[in-house]
Design an enzyme around this catalytic site. Sequence first.
Site, short mmCIF file in Angstrom:
data_model
loop_
_atom_site.label_atom_id
_atom_site.label_comp_id
_atom_site.label_asym_id
_atom_site.label_seq_id
_atom_site.Cartn_x
_atom_site.Cartn_y
_atom_site.Cartn_z
N LYS A 56 0.77 -0.94 0.35
CA LYS A 56 -0.04 -0.10 -0.34
C LYS A 56 0.92 1.02 -0.37
CE LYS A 56 -3.97 1.96 2.18
NZ LYS A 56 -4.77 1.73 3.39
N SER A 131 -9.99 1.95 2.96
CA SER A 131 -8.85 2.83 1.73
C SER A 131 -7.88 1.42 1.06
CB SER A 131 -7.99 3.61 2.36
OG SER A 131 -7.57 3.06 3.63
N SER A 155 -10.39 -0.37 6.65
CA SER A 155 -9.84 -0.71 5.82
C SER A 155 -9.10 -1.46 5.06
CB SER A 155 -8.59 0.91 6.21
OG SER A 155 -9.54 2.41 5.89
#
Length: 448
Positions: A56, A131, A155
């Site tokens: 990420k 996210s 997330s």
Amino acid sequence: MITLKEALKLNKDELKELKKDINQKAKENKEIGAYVEQFLDIDLSESGEGVPIAIKDNINVKNWELTGGSKILKGYISPYNATVVNKLLDNGLSPFGRTNMDEFAMGSTTATSQYGKTLNPIDNTKVPGGSSGGSAAAVAAGLAVAALGSDTGGSIRQPAAFCGVVGMKPTYGRVSRFGLAAYSSSLDQIGPITQNVEDAKILYNIISGHDKNDSTSADIDYTSVEFSKNRKLKIAVIDNYVNEANEEVRDAILDTIKALEKAGHEIIHKDLMNNKIDIATYYVVATAEASSNLSRYDGMRYGSRIEGKDLKETYELTRAQFGDEVKRRIMLGTFVLSSGYYDAYYLKAQKVRHLIKEEFDKILDESDLIVMPVAPTTAFEFGANKTPLEMYLEDIYTVSVNLSGNPAISLPISKDKEGLPIALQLIGKHFDEQAVFDGGKIVEELVK
């Protein structure tokens, strides 16, 4: 896509071919937007020679650009590895590709990134969740063996649920946050997103453990997780949460609970407090911490600076690069911490947070695991939730677990009439990831 367990058996030449294949697939499927590199039309970033793991865009990898999906960090090159990245490299894995994310991890759709939105690989008209939507989409689309995400209020678990993969949030303090760009320091936790529960267990075992570089890392005895055979669990079903989900999600979870009971696991029924209280508490705590953490992005030390005629204007122009959602949360957080409102909002939220933790502890004193939905619906269309408040309510079943610090895993159990994945989450006692993974494996076998 080959599983992580299988990929760990490959030799150096086979790993080179695997990376070449992933790179090619990423270019051929660039419309998904799972990776930042797909938007930039470049090869996937690479570090080391091991099994490729997608990372990420808020986790530091030395010599990689790190932006957290924000214009304000454009051009920032990380000078060091996050602890989780060093653990990957030490165990035959290597970072491979920066996954797209909501700006500074603030969102539930992966549509607020400076690069553009990520699409759900199962249905491109639907959101992949957020996210960590880029990480979940990469795994679901067969563009990654496995990925790392971060979970502040769901997330990891919510995008995993929307994309039909496995997402796991460890106990707060079990995995080092050193090298993770902070959103809300008392809630953030790095965890794995994988194709199955066994891969999640393998990746969790690699990245977990005490880290002296992280003051919030738990310095306690650590035993790696191995699946327990023939274990019978006592599972608490949160009835009011299950009943509040839409009909298809509710029915799929109830069917899974029946299958667990039939397999010899003990089921008990409990209720938790109104989950709108969880949402209110979460957004006070998270935005307060975000307003403090994001104050460092002023254009003075790193990232993208826009020069003004004086220091004040330089600050204003530089910080204007934040997206609308980030600005909204910074302003809300600054308000709840301001003089005259601190006691009314932030202090009260911390007291309620303690009550939420006590509720979980009480139920888990009587059971091994808690079962509840991950989200009230399956993946929704882009733009379906029009107001910020409606979007915040998408996190209604996940934020409480971050407030309490418990470990949890999300895994697919069925599909709705549109073919979209339906998932449930299993929540365990603090530092009892063993039960979480055992439960996940048991459910996975039952719903095959």
